[in-house]
Design a protein around this motif. Structure first.
Motif, PDB file in Angstrom:
ATOM      1  N   LEU A 185       0.883  -1.132  -0.019  1.00  0.00           N
ATOM      2  CA  LEU A 185       0.156   0.028  -0.108  1.00  0.00           C
ATOM      3  C   LEU A 185       1.079   1.274  -0.049  1.00  0.00           C
ATOM      4  O   LEU A 185       1.883   1.368   0.757  1.00  0.00           O
ATOM      5  CB  LEU A 185      -0.986  -0.051   1.406  1.00  0.00           C
ATOM      6  CG  LEU A 185      -1.831  -1.193   1.501  1.00  0.00           C
ATOM      7  CD1 LEU A 185      -1.359  -2.144   2.343  1.00  0.00           C
ATOM      8  CD2 LEU A 185      -3.314  -0.675   1.854  1.00  0.00           C
ATOM      9  N   ALA A 186       0.514   2.105  -0.674  1.00  0.00           N
ATOM     10  CA  ALA A 186       1.186   3.444  -0.742  1.00  0.00           C
ATOM     11  C   ALA A 186       0.123   4.592  -0.787  1.00  0.00           C
ATOM     12  O   ALA A 186      -0.983   4.498  -1.420  1.00  0.00           O
ATOM     13  CB  ALA A 186       1.939   3.578  -2.244  1.00  0.00           C
ATOM     14  N   ASP A 187       0.235   5.482   0.148  1.00  0.00           N
ATOM     15  CA  ASP A 187      -0.632   6.555   0.612  1.00  0.00           C
ATOM     16  C   ASP A 187       0.156   7.934   0.507  1.00  0.00           C
ATOM     17  O   ASP A 187       1.287   8.174   1.152  1.00  0.00           O
ATOM     18  CB  ASP A 187      -1.131   6.304   2.101  1.00  0.00           C
ATOM     19  CG  ASP A 187      -1.942   5.168   2.101  1.00  0.00           C
ATOM     20  OD1 ASP A 187      -2.839   4.743   1.181  1.00  0.00           O
ATOM     21  OD2 ASP A 187      -1.770   4.643   3.120  1.00  0.00           O
ATOM     22  N   LEU A 188      -0.544   8.938  -0.165  1.00  0.00           N
ATOM     23  CA  LEU A 188       0.103  10.399  -0.479  1.00  0.00           C
ATOM     24  C   LEU A 188      -1.127  11.317  -0.578  1.00  0.00           C
ATOM     25  O   LEU A 188      -2.078  11.090  -0.738  1.00  0.00           O
ATOM     26  CB  LEU A 188       0.682  10.386  -1.713  1.00  0.00           C
ATOM     27  CG  LEU A 188       1.248  11.840  -2.281  1.00  0.00           C
ATOM     28  CD1 LEU A 188       2.508  12.189  -1.230  1.00  0.00           C
ATOM     29  CD2 LEU A 188       1.709  11.947  -3.694  1.00  0.00           C
ATOM     30  N   SER A 189      -0.824  12.518   0.494  1.00  0.00           N
ATOM     31  CA  SER A 189      -1.790  13.275   0.687  1.00  0.00           C
ATOM     32  C   SER A 189      -0.728  14.751   0.706  1.00  0.00           C
ATOM     33  O   SER A 189       0.167  14.719   1.206  1.00  0.00           O
ATOM     34  CB  SER A 189      -2.375  13.299   2.145  1.00  0.00           C
ATOM     35  OG  SER A 189      -1.406  13.314   3.271  1.00  0.00           O
ATOM     36  N   THR A 202      -2.897   3.909  -3.266  1.00  0.00           N
ATOM     37  CA  THR A 202      -2.584   2.403  -4.265  1.00  0.00           C
ATOM     38  C   THR A 202      -2.569   1.384  -3.281  1.00  0.00           C
ATOM     39  O   THR A 202      -1.786   1.110  -2.616  1.00  0.00           O
ATOM     40  CB  THR A 202      -1.392   2.611  -5.012  1.00  0.00           C
ATOM     41  OG1 THR A 202      -1.501   3.917  -5.733  1.00  0.00           O
ATOM     42  CG2 THR A 202      -1.179   1.576  -5.921  1.00  0.00           C
ATOM     43  N   ALA A 203      -3.106  -0.259  -3.670  1.00  0.00           N
ATOM     44  CA  ALA A 203      -3.190  -1.031  -2.968  1.00  0.00           C
ATOM     45  C   ALA A 203      -2.911  -2.110  -4.033  1.00  0.00           C
ATOM     46  O   ALA A 203      -3.707  -2.304  -4.876  1.00  0.00           O
ATOM     47  CB  ALA A 203      -4.491  -1.382  -2.229  1.00  0.00           C
ATOM     48  N   VAL A 204      -1.827  -2.881  -3.887  1.00  0.00           N
ATOM     49  CA  VAL A 204      -1.671  -4.000  -4.473  1.00  0.00           C
ATOM     50  C   VAL A 204      -1.472  -5.537  -3.896  1.00  0.00           C
ATOM     51  O   VAL A 204      -0.774  -5.592  -2.728  1.00  0.00           O
ATOM     52  CB  VAL A 204      -0.146  -4.116  -5.307  1.00  0.00           C
ATOM     53  CG1 VAL A 204       0.197  -5.216  -6.334  1.00  0.00           C
ATOM     54  CG2 VAL A 204      -0.054  -2.837  -5.959  1.00  0.00           C
TER      55      VAL A 204
END
Length: 223
Positions: A185-189, A202-204
């Motif tokens: 998981l990748a999180d950007l804010s 994004t979740a893979v």
């Protein structure tokens, strides 16, 4: 006293004693920033908890939850009785790096036909913070009423600077008699203004029957 949790607390030189609807020792002391702990039996249920005072950076805690039958928060308390939890935390600072080392375990008597709640579990976790960077990692295992164990390795790296926050998380899970699964998981804010925030996630998933990739982009407005 709070609106959601009702408990009586005594804090003296020999430690801290809590009686009532409060978090257990494992939830309070164990570092689980890589992946939050799931709701354990006894969450929000009356319990008895004791914490030792900090000694050279060490803190210990133990909880007992009778889990009587009746109405309470999920998970259903009718599926577990006599939950015992124990946890330890060590906090230290070395060269500007704040480190937290933790370990916790729990055990409960569960119904033989229940697969919702673990009869026993343990977790070992670490957390390191340096300036704007935080690393979390933990290894955890839980065993259901049938004796089947599930183990997962979790890691997370977070960076925050100004109005931007970025986090990367990885989870590797394996259960007896089942395929291993991996999740990334990748999180950007980014905070445009005090009221506007842009977000991208994004979740893979790989392994088993849940393989796939999900991307989400959105904005948040605070009224």
């Amino acid at each position: 006293m709070s609106d959601q949790k009702r408990f009586f607390q005594v804090d003296v030189s020999w430690g801290e004693l809590e009686i009532g609807q409060t978090d257990g020792a494992r939830s309070r002391l164990v570092a689980a920033g890589a992946l939050p702990l799931t709701a354990a039996p006894g969450t929000g249920t009356a319990k008895l908890t004791y914490y030792t005072p900090p000694v050279r950076g060490f803190e210990l805690g133990a909880s007992y939850t009778p889990l009587p039958r009746g109405a309470a928060e999920l998970p259903d308390p009718r599926e577990a009785l006599h939950l015992v939890e124990a946890a330890i935390r060590k906090t230290v600072t070395v060269g500007g790096v704040n480190a937290r080392l933790t370990a916790g375990t729990s055990r409960a008597r569960v119904r033989g036909d229940s697969y919702r709640l673990p009869r026993q579990s343990w977790i070992v976790g670490t957390q390191f913070t340096w300036q704007s960077v935080t690393f979390d990692g933990d290894l955890r295992q839980q065993e259901d009423s049938g004796g089947v164990a599930m183990r997962s390795l979790n890691a997370a790296l977070a960076y925050g600077h100004g109005n931007m926050k970025l986090s990367l998380r990885v989870r590797h899970s394996e259960a007896e008699g089942a395929d291993t699964t991996d999740r990334y998981l990748a999180d950007l804010s980014y905070q445009l203004t005090p009221r506007w925030q842009l977000m991208a996630d994004t979740a893979v998933d790989s392994g088993g029957e849940s393989s796939g990739t999900v991307v989400k982009v959105g904005a948040r407005l605070v009224f």
